[in-house]
Design a protein around this motif. Sequence first.
Motif, mmCIF file in Angstrom:
data_model
loop_
_atom_site.group_PDB
_atom_site.id
_atom_site.type_symbol
_atom_site.label_atom_id
_atom_site.label_comp_id
_atom_site.label_asym_id
_atom_site.label_seq_id
_atom_site.Cartn_x
_atom_site.Cartn_y
_atom_site.Cartn_z
ATOM 1 N N GLU A 73 22.590 27.424 49.946
ATOM 2 C CA GLU A 73 21.544 27.980 50.668
ATOM 3 C C GLU A 73 20.099 26.942 50.181
ATOM 4 O OE1 GLU A 73 18.630 32.038 51.297
ATOM 5 O OE2 GLU A 73 20.445 31.979 49.891
ATOM 6 N N ILE A 74 19.757 26.060 51.243
ATOM 7 C CA ILE A 74 18.662 25.137 51.018
ATOM 8 C C ILE A 74 17.481 25.509 51.951
ATOM 9 C CG2 ILE A 74 18.243 22.948 51.065
ATOM 10 C CD1 ILE A 74 20.924 22.387 50.785
ATOM 11 N N TRP A 75 16.250 25.501 51.381
ATOM 12 C CA TRP A 75 15.071 25.753 52.330
ATOM 13 C C TRP A 75 13.930 24.928 51.560
ATOM 14 C CZ3 TRP A 75 16.811 29.060 48.671
ATOM 15 C CH2 TRP A 75 15.729 29.616 47.608
ATOM 16 N N ARG A 76 13.107 24.673 52.714
ATOM 17 C CA ARG A 76 11.704 24.041 52.161
ATOM 18 C C ARG A 76 10.654 25.061 51.788
ATOM 19 N NH1 ARG A 76 6.711 22.365 54.196
ATOM 20 N NH2 ARG A 76 6.072 20.124 53.402
ATOM 21 N N ALA A 77 9.867 24.931 50.818
ATOM 22 C CA ALA A 77 9.054 26.088 50.197
ATOM 23 C C ALA A 77 8.007 26.396 51.532
ATOM 24 C CB ALA A 77 7.930 25.275 49.181
ATOM 25 N N LYS A 78 7.901 27.765 51.513
ATOM 26 C CA LYS A 78 7.374 28.416 52.433
ATOM 27 C C LYS A 78 7.926 28.575 53.884
ATOM 28 C CE LYS A 78 3.427 28.569 49.598
ATOM 29 N NZ LYS A 78 2.741 29.669 49.038
ATOM 30 N N ASP A 79 9.012 28.039 53.777
ATOM 31 C CA ASP A 79 9.717 28.155 55.231
ATOM 32 C C ASP A 79 10.700 29.587 55.304
ATOM 33 O OD1 ASP A 79 10.961 27.492 57.417
ATOM 34 O OD2 ASP A 79 11.605 25.400 56.943
ATOM 35 N N GLU A 80 10.675 30.242 56.311
ATOM 36 C CA GLU A 80 11.496 31.394 56.489
ATOM 37 C C GLU A 80 12.727 30.982 56.815
ATOM 38 O OE1 GLU A 80 10.464 34.654 56.682
ATOM 39 O OE2 GLU A 80 8.700 34.066 55.918
ATOM 40 N N LYS A 81 12.855 29.824 57.327
ATOM 41 C CA LYS A 81 14.490 29.337 57.893
ATOM 42 C C LYS A 81 15.179 28.588 56.476
ATOM 43 C CE LYS A 81 17.207 26.203 60.733
ATOM 44 N NZ LYS A 81 17.128 24.966 61.063
ATOM 45 N N HIS A 82 16.234 29.188 56.106
ATOM 46 C CA HIS A 82 17.101 29.060 55.053
ATOM 47 C C HIS A 82 18.417 28.259 55.725
ATOM 48 C CE1 HIS A 82 15.077 31.481 51.785
ATOM 49 N NE2 HIS A 82 14.223 31.184 52.639
ATOM 50 N N GLU A 83 18.841 27.248 55.504
ATOM 51 C CA GLU A 83 20.254 26.659 55.930
ATOM 52 C C GLU A 83 21.276 26.941 54.787
ATOM 53 O OE1 GLU A 83 22.142 22.345 57.394
ATOM 54 O OE2 GLU A 83 20.086 22.221 56.249
#
Length: 152
Positions: A73-83
């Motif tokens: 599970e990967i995401w950019r800080a403060k981003d709601e979308k998690h890949e």
Amino acid sequence: MKKFLFLFLIIVSVLFISACNNKEQKSDDLPEFVEVELTVNPEKGNVNEPIVFEAKVTQGDENVEDADEVKFEIWRAKDEKHEKIVVEHAEDGIYRFEKSFEQDGTYYIISHVTARDMHNMPKKVFVVGTPSEPEDPSESNHSMEGMDMEGH
């Protein structure tokens, strides 16, 4: 009467020894915890250049090559979308995934590993290009949908 007492003591002794052996045997029968060593290479990458993510899964001295599921599970800080990416076994207990990122920032990865009736989910922080403002750990929103409290 002495024979009865002697027989009684023998039976109690046998039961006591048997109970001790069963207790020791049961603790020896418990499986070792499934360990996951999550690595990010490089931990400070560049935009549009690949970063390699690996989850090394072991149980005791044994490589776990038969995990039920390994999902990154990967995401950019403060981003709601998690890949979320399901990863297959590569070699020697290593589950590998490679990805490039188009946007600078601070990123997070969690490897969700389910193997041998256990679940382990280590987390790492990595940076692509220029770091962005990191997340507040107390506000972390990285639990996956559909998972119960035990992580299955």
